[in-house]
Design an enzyme around this catalytic site. Structure first.
Site, PDB file in Angstrom:
ATOM      1  N   ASP A  96      81.853 111.456  94.214  1.00  0.00           N
ATOM      2  CA  ASP A  96      83.277 111.254  94.514  1.00  0.00           C
ATOM      3  C   ASP A  96      84.155 112.105  93.607  1.00  0.00           C
ATOM      4  O   ASP A  96      84.038 112.049  92.382  1.00  0.00           O
ATOM      5  CB  ASP A  96      83.672 109.791  94.304  1.00  0.00           C
ATOM      6  CG  ASP A  96      83.043 108.844  95.312  1.00  0.00           C
ATOM      7  OD1 ASP A  96      82.109 109.262  96.007  1.00  0.00           O
ATOM      8  OD2 ASP A  96      83.491 107.687  95.394  1.00  0.00           O
ATOM      9  N   SER A 174      85.463 105.576  91.055  1.00  0.00           N
ATOM     10  CA  SER A 174      86.429 106.476  91.678  1.00  0.00           C
ATOM     11  C   SER A 174      87.888 106.050  91.525  1.00  0.00           C
ATOM     12  O   SER A 174      88.194 104.883  91.314  1.00  0.00           O
ATOM     13  CB  SER A 174      86.081 106.609  93.164  1.00  0.00           C
ATOM     14  OG  SER A 174      86.916 107.532  93.804  1.00  0.00           O
ATOM     15  N   ASP A 262      88.749 102.189  93.660  1.00  0.00           N
ATOM     16  CA  ASP A 262      89.316 103.397  94.272  1.00  0.00           C
ATOM     17  C   ASP A 262      90.848 103.402  94.286  1.00  0.00           C
ATOM     18  O   ASP A 262      91.461 103.638  95.336  1.00  0.00           O
ATOM     19  CB  ASP A 262      88.784 103.577  95.701  1.00  0.00           C
ATOM     20  CG  ASP A 262      87.287 103.695  95.783  1.00  0.00           C
ATOM     21  OD1 ASP A 262      86.639 103.754  94.728  1.00  0.00           O
ATOM     22  OD2 ASP A 262      86.748 103.714  96.903  1.00  0.00           O
ATOM     23  N   GLU A 357      86.242 102.162 101.974  1.00  0.00           N
ATOM     24  CA  GLU A 357      86.341 102.829 100.676  1.00  0.00           C
ATOM     25  C   GLU A 357      87.338 103.988 100.669  1.00  0.00           C
ATOM     26  O   GLU A 357      87.868 104.397 101.695  1.00  0.00           O
ATOM     27  CB  GLU A 357      84.960 103.355 100.275  1.00  0.00           C
ATOM     28  CG  GLU A 357      83.883 102.284 100.213  1.00  0.00           C
ATOM     29  CD  GLU A 357      82.610 102.791  99.595  1.00  0.00           C
ATOM     30  OE1 GLU A 357      82.331 102.426  98.441  1.00  0.00           O
ATOM     31  OE2 GLU A 357      81.880 103.555 100.264  1.00  0.00           O
TER      32      GLU A 357
END
Length: 492
Positions: A96, A174, A262, A357
């Site tokens: 990522d 991430s 995220d 995600e």
């Protein structure tokens, strides 16, 4: 007002007590026994079963296909190296990644450089997951041009702030990064606790931030000069709006896929926000048996609702659907990047999947576009197999929605490759450009630790055209590995 008839039946004693207190006692709780069909959106948008069941047929269309890449041209990132604890230099996996962006989502120019943060680590050690800073001269798009400034944080950095959550961090997951109005690099990422139930740790994920101090010691080098203002922002709170980690361990054998990660930074009308991956909470349509009776999660006609409900409740995947409550959440931040306001989700995927995600949102031509990556292996939808990879997308007139699916269903990108194909890609991330209707889609290529000689690496980027509520992959638009921007003359 809490709607107790919507609550999950499985609850810890602590959660059970909290529900009784908030809802007026045992009489309110007893109403759950007579659960009936209902139609409750909770005031935000939903990824419906009706739309997702269209994907197996719709994904055959070329406009949605991730381009096929030539495996013979794919290279590991040359600068993705580190020295291990024994002094050996190793080539790292890099998966990522996210660019340093301006407040509007375009790629920032930092002293003539483009910066990308990425998760990287030893391919043989799955727990070696930390944020690194890569950089290259703006305008140089070759993979070889990316240099590695190293890991952003030292191991000792997490102890400096005396932050009760941060001090127990085990991994870095991430996030996003923005170039502030005063020229500072502000990083947002996910602090993950260890998975050690015997010590009371269940992999809690927390939205976290720090200012990364970056200097330029010479004309060709950027250097990390430490971090400051390092702190936790939000871990899900009391579980009313978003599921927290304690709620996520209710299920037997810890089968619930709790997500809280995220963080994607965005600004709107001078206000600061984070959009992130999460799961719905007790006031926003929680997981549980009652989810099967909510028509809002199904979409379509009444006839479809009844037929699909009956089918789902007899499905071998019933248990997975029962605890599926993925969401893309949003919080507002104060000017110092602390939590200001917890807001209800932008979109949720109850009964469809527990995991949506790589939250990504930006404004383009007057519309707000919201994207998320997901895996077929996590989608509880007939006709979708475990090798399917998707990027879904939604459009709205305002940041907070309501969001409607792009291309009728939300399908934007699809890939169906053997995970051992080195051109397998994931974590697709759409990057708006300074003008035009084309955005650059970046991702990573090759599953982590699947090969001895091929490591996870920046995938070749490509273009996606966005016009209103329609998108399509631009033909013959494959770019260099890790490319973030395009020449304006081809961005039409």
């Amino acid at each position: 007002m809490l709607k107790i008839s919507r609550f999950v039946k499985q609850a810890t004693a602590v959660t059970f007590s909290a529900v009784l207190l908030a809802s007026g006692g045992a009489q309110a709780f007893a109403k759950e026994k007579n659960s009936q069909d209902y139609n409750e959106s909770y005031g935000f948008s939903h990824i419906t079963r009706f739309d997702m069941l269209k994907l197996p047929e719709q994904q055959k269309n070329e406009q949605f296909k991730v381009p096929q890449f030539d495996a013979s041209t794919i290279k590991n990132i040359p600068s993705a190296k580190k020295v291990d604890e024994w002094g050996n230099q190793i080539d790292m996996d890099v998966w990522d990644s996210w660019p340093l962006q301006n407040a509007d989502g375009t790629v920032a120019n930092y002293k003539g450089y483009h910066i990308a943060f990425a998760l990287a680590g030893d391919p043989k050690k799955g727990w070696d997951t930390f944020v690194y800073l890569f950089y290259k001269k703006a305008g140089d798009n070759s993979l070889d041009s990316w240099k590695n400034a190293g890991r952003v944080f030292k191991d000792s950095d997490k102890f400096v702030p005396n932050d009760s959550i941060l001090k127990d961090q085990a991994e870095e997951w991430s996030g996003s990064a923005t170039l502030t109005a005063d020229g500072k690099v502000r990083l947002f990422y996910t602090n993950r606790h260890p998975w050690a139930p015997e010590r009371g740790f269940y992999g809690k994920q927390t939205l976290t931030t720090a200012q990364v101090n970056v200097s330029q010691p010479d004309a060709n080098t950027l250097k990390i000069d430490g971090v400051e203002d390092f702190k936790s922002i939000f871990d899900g709170g009391d579980g009313r709006i978003y599921q927290n980690v304690k709620q996520g361990i209710v299920e037997p054998n810890f089968s619930d896929n709790h997500t809280f990660r995220d963080p994607h930074y965005v600004e709107d009308k001078g206000r600061k926000y984070l959009v992130f991956e999460a799961n719905t909470g007790m006031e926003t349509g929680y997981q549980g048996e009652q989810s099967f009776y909510n028509k809002a999660y199904y979409g379509g006609s009444k006839k479809f609702f009844q037929a699909e409900k009956a089918k789902l409740m007899q499905s071998p995947k019933k248990d997975a659907a029962r605890i599926a409550n993925g969401a893309l959440g949003i919080i507002e931040l104060n000017n110092d990047y602390t939590l200001k306001k917890v807001m209800k989700p932008l979109i949720a995927s109850n009964t469809v999947t527990d995991e949506i995600e790589r939250a990504n949102v930006f404004k383009l031509n007057g519309k707000w576009y919201l994207f998320t990556s997901t895996r077929g292996s996590k989608l509880i939808v007939d006709g979708i197999d475990k090798e399917d990879i998707y990027m879904l997308g939604y459009v709205a007139d305002s940041l907070t929605g309501p969001y409607k699916p792009l291309n009728g269903t939300g399908l934007v990108l699809h890939q169906d490759l053997n995970p051992y194909d080195i051109t397998w890609t994931y974590a697709h991330f759409a990057i708006p450009q300074t003008s035009g209707n084309n955005v650059v889609v970046a991702s990573y290529m090759t599953n982590r630790a699947y090969f001895e000689d091929h490591h996870s690496t920046f995938a070749p980027s490509f273009l996606l055209n966005i016009k209103g509520s329609k998108t399509s992959v631009v033909k013959n638009s494959i770019l260099a590995q890790g490319q973030l921007t395009i020449d304006l003359k081809i961005n039409k």
